[in-house]
Design a protein around this motif. Structure first.
Motif, PDB file in Angstrom:
ATOM      1  N   ARG A 547     -53.854 -23.600 -46.024  1.00 45.01           N
ATOM      2  CA  ARG A 547     -55.236 -23.744 -45.072  1.00 45.01           C
ATOM      3  C   ARG A 547     -55.468 -24.976 -44.732  1.00 45.01           C
ATOM      4  O   ARG A 547     -56.304 -25.894 -45.408  1.00 45.01           O
ATOM      5  N   SER A 548     -55.508 -25.029 -42.883  1.00 49.21           N
ATOM      6  CA  SER A 548     -56.081 -26.059 -42.736  1.00 49.21           C
ATOM      7  C   SER A 548     -57.537 -26.684 -42.777  1.00 49.21           C
ATOM      8  O   SER A 548     -58.282 -25.600 -43.616  1.00 49.21           O
ATOM      9  N   ARG A1010     -47.257 -12.985 -37.221  1.00 48.47           N
ATOM     10  CA  ARG A1010     -48.504 -13.243 -37.059  1.00 48.47           C
ATOM     11  C   ARG A1010     -48.704 -12.023 -35.946  1.00 48.47           C
ATOM     12  O   ARG A1010     -47.905 -11.677 -35.617  1.00 48.47           O
ATOM     13  N   GLU A1165     -52.160 -15.485 -39.866  1.00 47.10           N
ATOM     14  CA  GLU A1165     -51.205 -14.864 -40.160  1.00 47.10           C
ATOM     15  C   GLU A1165     -50.195 -14.500 -41.195  1.00 47.10           C
ATOM     16  O   GLU A1165     -51.953 -15.256 -42.622  1.00 47.10           O
ATOM     17  N   ARG A1174     -54.005 -15.648 -43.968  1.00 46.14           N
ATOM     18  CA  ARG A1174     -54.883 -16.368 -42.889  1.00 46.14           C
ATOM     19  C   ARG A1174     -54.639 -16.045 -41.391  1.00 46.14           C
ATOM     20  O   ARG A1174     -54.481 -15.839 -41.016  1.00 46.14           O
ATOM     21  N   ASN A1176     -55.816 -17.920 -38.115  1.00 45.52           N
ATOM     22  CA  ASN A1176     -55.868 -19.209 -37.182  1.00 45.52           C
ATOM     23  C   ASN A1176     -57.106 -19.512 -36.695  1.00 45.52           C
ATOM     24  O   ASN A1176     -57.077 -20.716 -36.303  1.00 45.52           O
ATOM     25  N   ARG A1177     -57.348 -18.397 -35.960  1.00 54.41           N
ATOM     26  CA  ARG A1177     -58.329 -18.543 -34.429  1.00 54.41           C
ATOM     27  C   ARG A1177     -58.545 -17.750 -34.521  1.00 54.41           C
ATOM     28  O   ARG A1177     -58.208 -16.255 -34.236  1.00 54.41           O
ATOM     29  N   ARG A1240     -59.896 -20.677 -39.517  1.00 52.23           N
ATOM     30  CA  ARG A1240     -59.945 -22.913 -39.368  1.00 52.23           C
ATOM     31  C   ARG A1240     -59.963 -22.725 -38.326  1.00 52.23           C
ATOM     32  O   ARG A1240     -60.859 -24.303 -38.171  1.00 52.23           O
TER      33      ARG A1240
END
Length: 1319
Positions: A547-548, A1010, A1165, A1174, A1176-1177, A1240
């Motif tokens: 995870r970013s 994704r 994802e 996760r 992502n956006r 994220r």
């Protein structure tokens, strides 16, 4: 002060530089019930004995972070002073010897100036209800104090132990990341302005308090008696001697270091006979580094790394990070990765590695202890006689573990480790602070040239069963075989599946899932080991889902001509929330003689109530009374929100009266039977456990809708209790003519509100038979009415007052009513103040949550995906009976299914069933969230059957203007706004581009998928509430005080009302003070909820302002004369004209409605092998009209979406099928989203240039609508699962129920062992 200090000082430490002494009573002094004891926690000492309520408590198990304080103490092994964040709720006060403790009040406050951490969090919109804010502040302050300069990565890691239910975390992290050592000039200018505005006097890493301890008299509190045996040895030999002496006669002795296991295993157990603290023993805190450890901070001439048993997990992590850079210790990086998923930072700061291992011996189901065994680490133990022995960490002899205490961990170096694949894998229901479904540690001795396993590998698993550790058969099978051959993989997986036999446990994940997961984890490590030997499309299967850092953007418009309305300002309460000065109900100081109540709850869900024996409880010292249904002065029975019965036209004969205490029938597990009242909460809790309740005619409970339908088939028909439905055209005929049809059922589970402030109430008897009631509720009127009926006192003698609550979300509408009644009964009977504050277990067991649904549908559609006919039936679980709230919710759900779609030939009906559960209550966006999710799931179903992009199907069904219906979304402007939302989303969100990129990614990755989903929303708002406002102007200085009928619970209600008043009166915002809500100002108001509380209160306040302005008109300057200052006008009106400068106004329900429109895109994802995912956006666009307070509204939108993410993804209730007990009843096993579960990249936009003629100053509601769009997360996850299923040959539709947990996602992928290949 103690009555006697006969045995001298027992404990010395400091709090906020104020010396503290705990004195020990003499042996013949029995003490009093309020004394400090060995089980008194630091949190309770601070709150109860030092009146420092800024430190909060909620979970009492180190999972929520509300109780975090900063501790500075000397490391006995190095002599260095070290600072760290700890959970004060788990620290025994006797463990604090020589500690320097700092609380949120001590680092900054109104008097001394605010600390930069406090100021930045407040001014960057990082608070809502504020209950979690002090803990957030202290976690960040501790990081700064220990590290000095920090990075964004360190900030996010440090905050992993702090939960927030309101904000969505983004503004909190943004505020704290301004301390980044590499912050840019823009950030530096921003924080300089903030700290100047806040009057900060503190330094980034220090407090605002003097750094030298006060030389005055230390504060003292008494200990119980000389029987309280707590030892603080300073050598290992002394500790062993103490242990030998103290255990004579089979006495129980607890070895205490971090004490963090208390939160997991035994936080309410009876105290031990004695305690031995290990914190002062140098040998147990020593860390010996190997001689070649050039990257380590201190070099020791040791052949291997050695860690004392009291080395904390955080210390171990830091040392292993350094060791991982050293030859022979590369594998330590894997150990770090594993350890950073153990609990959270404050827990790891206190908990020790040896204590963590001991948890496994006490609770065999806890998945720990795999890591050191996998790496060949060895422990060194001593028995009570001091005899040493080595041990590995795979032993199963629990008795031996209790006889011998690990005191060192040896981590040997090995050059051969460079050729060995070492990997630790875990699968969690949430990203952090969640124990794993299954964890595993692997060591594969691997020859890179031949891909052979050169010697017996080590395969260890946790979370399978109490006895299974080593996969012995699989280890033997793999030895000597080539790992790159498919036959080897197939044989290994088959062998493993044969020997992995998980124990069934209703609290744990499904047996089949854990078995499959073990197999998949082995496959992952094989892919990881083989690396480039496997095809590129398989390699992602061997990688972790990392995870970013969290980031985001916020866009909104502001009109300066409206300021201070529509101006982005910090919340009025924000600064006192971040400094711990904001008062909540349980923060109010105890009055002399104040008593505490604790409930006795039923332990079964379906029975008749027999005899209740409280004799043992009443014999406990400090217990004052025990009350049951037979003790009521007034009525034990009631209807919640009964004032709405006539308005809704509800037939009350179809409802069962609710009970404060069960009288004859047990309706659900956790139903209150009685209340123990005692001097302290701890005594009341202990005594409550001694009450014996007899159950008769015990039967298996009904705990789900599907179970209920077996005996209540009428639940599948139109409810006779809720007559609402959507009927358009002829759904039956249109269905028969449709070229395509589909049908199915879909479940949505319940959701616990997880407010950080649990249910809390104080009732204080006062003069003239009146009662002062302080209840954390969303409506004063209902509390007053219920208390009045319970104790048979007129409502004009019930004085309710409330300043704020620590989160509500609907959970404090009906749930507080029986609690306030019970407290009032005890207060009147005993003529004493009585306080009831529920612990989290009682709160979840006793109080209800969101209504669960079973949704069935049949849909007919054409080739384009346009729906030609729809039949949908929404069955709501009522709990044990119908209720007013369930009536309102089901009616709302039925109407909301249309969303933004054309609804020709629809038949949507409600159904009701009854279960052995409490009456479910309102929960953020009740009914509307379920309805929108239901129709969106139907859209996905149609798209799947036609093999179309789900957005194309939605486009085909949008309600577009026609001649017959020119305004299908409400108004002509609404249709324009909706088109604008779509255009901007596809443009700025780059939707088509990202979809194309996702398609390429999915084709290139078998084990990662994704997807991008979009969900639109139309949320109709009716101003059906009734709110009051009282405004007073003071002629001394022209300042203004106001009170209103709403309840401030984090939604910024006070701020918005103050902004409106400032705008209307033309005065600065800082001249306005908002007073508490009270039953005097607000005698007949409505509950605060439905997102309309703020605007209704603002409308009432504006009306009151207009009254005042009318009275001030005669004292204004005449036309053509210079304008008179506000103060002059006020003083002339008051002192010369005798004008009434107090105005009271009521805003009744308003006619008409408006719509909040929105569109959200979510990209997820998925790790196909584990089910972990996760986001992502997320791009969230919402039409908020012209926001009354943009920062507040942005926060509401982010928080509402995060709340819904919990509903749709992580928050799963598990019940015991035999008793109906709620097994997920605390933060340890119920998982609201953490900051690492958040998108994220989270981009929020309040649509610009839109107006709302119905809303005050063109504003719209923001508290709930975004929750309705959070179903986009489930839709995206389902699409990712579908992509994985297609790769596996499964093209059929699969029902994906809510919540879409990690377990559900992996199971839905149907990845059998046959699909696990190497080519």
């Amino acid at each position: 002060m103690p009555a006697s200090a006969g045995d001298g000082t027992a404990l010395i430490f400091s709090v906020n530089n104020q010396p503290q002494q705990v004195l020990k009573r003499s042996a013949n002094d029995g003490g009093v019930t309020s004394d400090v004891t060995s089980t008194t926690t630091l949190a309770d000492y601070l709150r109860l004995h030092q009146q420092l309520p800024g430190t909060k408590t909620m979970c009492r198990e180190g999972m929520c972070g509300a109780c975090v304080v900063t501790v500075t103490s000397q490391n006995p092994a190095t002599g260095q002073m070290e600072s760290r964040a700890v959970n004060s709720c788990m620290v025994p006060i006797k463990a604090c010897q020589d500690w320097q403790i700092e609380t949120v009040e001590g680092i900054g406050n109104r008097r001394d100036g605010y600390h930069p951490v406090q100021a930045r969090l407040a001014h960057m919109n990082g608070t809502q209800c504020g209950y979690c804010s002090p803990g957030m502040v202290m976690s960040m302050y501790s990081l700064l104090k220990s590290n000095g300069k920090v990075s964004p990565e360190e900030v996010e890691q440090a905050m992993d132990g702090n939960l927030c239910r309101c904000t969505g975390y983004r503004p909190i992290l943004d505020a704290f990341k301004t301390f980044d050592k590499d912050a840019d000039d823009k950030t530096k200018r921003l924080v300089a302005d903030i700290e100047e505005t806040a009057g900060c006097h503190g330094r980034s890493g220090g407090s605002c308090q003097p750094t030298v301890a006060c030389a005055g008299c230390p504060r003292a509190a008494a200990l119980t008696s000389a029987k309280d045996d707590w030892r603080l040895p300073t050598t290992l030999q002394q500790a062993l001697s103490d242990l030998s002496n103290m255990t004579v006669g089979d006495k129980s002795v607890r070895l205490v270091a971090g004490n963090t296991s208390m939160g997991v295993l035994d936080k309410y157990d009876a105290p031990s006979d004695g305690y031995i603290s290990l914190l002062k023993i140098p040998e147990l805190r020593a860390i010996k580094r190997p001689a070649n450890g050039s990257n380590c901070r201190i070099i020791h001439d040791a052949p291997r790394a050695v860690f004392g048993a009291a080395v904390t997990l955080s210390e171990l992590i830091e040392e292993l990070k350094l060791l991982s850079k050293t030859a022979g210790y590369r594998h330590c990086a894997e150990m770090v990765k594993h350890l950073q998923l153990v609990a959270n930072t404050p827990v790891r700061n206190a908990g020790t590695w040896a204590g963590n291992l001991m948890i496994k011996y006490q609770a065999q189901g806890v998945p720990v202890r795999r890591l050191p065994a996998a790496h060949g680490s060895q422990g060194q133990a001593q028995d009570r006689r001091g005899k040493e022995a080595g041990r590995n960490f795979c032993g199963k002899n629990v008795r031996d573990q209790h006889e011998k205490q690990d005191h060192r961990l040896h981590e040997p170096a090995s050059n051969r480790r460079e050729k060995i694949c070492v990997q630790v894998l875990q699968d969690h229901p949430a990203a952090i602070s969640a124990h794993a479904y299954v964890n595993a540690a692997f060591v594969l001795p691997f020859d890179p040239a031949t891909a052979k396993i050169t010697e017996r590998p080590t395969l260890l698993f946790g979370g399978i069963s109490g006895t299974f550790v080593h996969a012995v058969a699989t280890e033997r099978y793999l030895t000597g075989r080539c790992l790159a051959e498919q036959a080897t993989l197939k044989g290994a997986l088959a062998t493993l599946l044969d020997e992995v036999r998980p124990d069934p446990d209703p609290e744990m994940a499904d047996v089949a899932y854990r078995r499959t997961l073990a197999s998949n984890l082995l496959y992952k490590v094989i892919l990881h080991t083989l690396g480039d030997r496997v095809p590129a499309h398989l390699r992602s299967g061997g990688q972790d889902l990392t995870r970013s850092l969290v980031r985001g953007t916020q866009e909104f418009d502001t009109d300066k001509t409206l300021w201070p309305v529509n101006k982005a300002v910090p919340k009025l309460e924000a600064q006192i929330q971040t400094s711990g000065e904001a008062e909540y109900v349980d923060d109010q100081p105890e009055l002399p003689g104040e008593l505490h109540g604790y409930y006795v709850l039923t332990k079964v869900a379906n029975a008749k109530l027999g005899a209740i024996d409280a004799s043992a409880a009443m014999a406990v010292k400090g217990v004052r009374a025990f009350f049951t249904a037979k003790d009521f002065i007034g009525s034990n029975e009631y209807y919640s929100l009964s004032e709405f019965l006539p308005a809704f036209g509800i037939d009350s004969t179809k409802m069962t009266l609710e009970e404060v205490f069960a009288r004859d029938t047990v309706r659900f597990c956790g139903q209150p039977v009685g209340l123990v009242v005692a001097d302290t909460q701890a005594i009341a809790r202990t005594a409550a456990a001694l009450v014996r309740v007899e159950y008769l005619q015990v039967a298996k409970p009904v705990i789900s809708i599907k179970e209920a339908l077996k005996t209540q088939p009428e639940g599948r028909q139109q409810s006779t209790f809720v007559p609402a439905n959507v009927t358009t055209g002829d759904a039956e005929a249109a269905m028969k003519g449709a070229p395509h049809r589909a049908s199915g059922e879909w479940e949505m589970g319940s959701q616990y509100h997880f407010y950080m402030e649990t249910q809390s109430v104080r009732v204080v008897p006062c003069e003239d038979g009146q009662l002062n009631v302080y209840c954390a509720a969303q409506g004063m009127r209902d509390v007053a009415d219920r208390v009045s009926d319970a104790v048979n006192i007129p409502t004009n003698k019930i004085n309710c007052e409330l300043r704020r609550i620590g989160g509500g979300y609907g959970g404090k509408t009906t749930n507080p009513l029986p609690i306030a009644s019970a407290a009032a009964l005890a207060a009147v009977k005993l003529n004493k103040p009585v306080r009831i504050v529920l612990d989290i277990e009682t709160n979840i067991s006793m109080c209800s949550g969101r209504v669960p649904y079973l949704i069935s549908y049949e849909v007919g559609f054409d080739d384009s995906g346009k729906i030609l006919a729809l039949k949908m039936h929404l069955i709501g679980d009522q709990g044990y009976s119908n209720s007013i709230l369930s009536f309102a919710e089901l009616a709302e759900a039925i109407s909301m299914t249309k969303n933004v779609y054309n609804a020709d030939n629809w038949l949507v009906t409600p159904g009701t069933v009854y279960t052995n559960q409490p009456l479910f209550t309102a929960c953020r966006a009740p009914g509307s969230t379920n309805a929108i999710a239901a129709i969106e799931m139907v859209m996905n179903r149609v798209a799947h059957q036609l093999d179309k992009d789900p957005w194309e199907v939605r486009l085909a069904n949008f309600a577009l203007p026609t001649d017959a219906v020119p305004t299908p979304l409400g108004t002509e402007q609404d249709s324009k706004v909706f088109k604008m939302l779509i255009d901007e989303m596809f443009d700025k969100g780059e939707i088509n581009k990202r979809k194309a990129e996702i398609e390429v990614f999915n084709q290139a990755n078998r084990w990662r998928k994704r997807s991008l989903a979009l969900v639109p929303m139309r949320y109709p708002v009716k101003q059906v509430s009734k709110m009051m406002a009282l405004i007073s102007v003071y002629d001394k200085d022209g300042t203004v005080a106001l009170s209103h009928g709403g309840v401030e619970m984090g939604q910024g209600l006070n701020t918005k009302v103050a902004q409106v008043v400032a705008r209307e009166l033309g005065i600065p915002l800082d001249q306005i003070s908002v007073k508490p809500n009270s039953s005097l100002v607000n005698p007949n108001g409505f509950v605060t909820g439905g997102s309309i509380g703020s605007e209704m209160c603002c409308m009432a306040a504006r009306s009151a302002c207009q009254q005042l302005l009318e009275r001030l008109k005669p004292f204004r300057a005449a036309e053509g004369e210079p304008e008179r200052p506000w103060l002059q006008v006020v003083q002339m009106a008051s002192l010369m004209g005798g004008a009434n400068l107090t105005a009271h106004s009521i805003q009744p329900p308003a006619p008409g409605e408006y719509a909040v429109l929105g569109l959200t895109a979510a990209e997820v994802e998925l790790d196909v092998l584990t089910g972990e995912y996760r986001f992502n956006r997320v791009d969230l666009y919402e039409d908020a009209g012209q926001a009354l307070s943009p920062w507040v509204d942005i926060g509401q939108v982010e928080g509402a979406f995060a709340f819904g993410m919990g509903l749709f993804l992580t928050e799963q209730h598990r019940l015991d099928p035999q008793t109906g007990q709620r097994l997920t009843n605390r933060a340890w096993n119920y998982y609201p989203p953490t900051h690492k579960d958040m998108p994220r990249d989270f981009r929020v936009k309040l649509l610009k240039n839109n107006k709302n003629d119905i809303g005050i100053f063109n504003s719209k509601a923001t508290g709930e609508p975004a929750t309705c769009m959070s179903s986009v997360c489930l839709m995206a996850l389902q699409q990712a699962v579908a992509a994985a299923r297609r790769d596996g040959g499964h093209k059929d539709w699969i029902t994906f129920n809510c919540p879409g947990t990690v377990e559900a996602a992996q199971t839905a992928c149907q990845t059998s062992a046959e699909l696990l290949v190497l080519s």
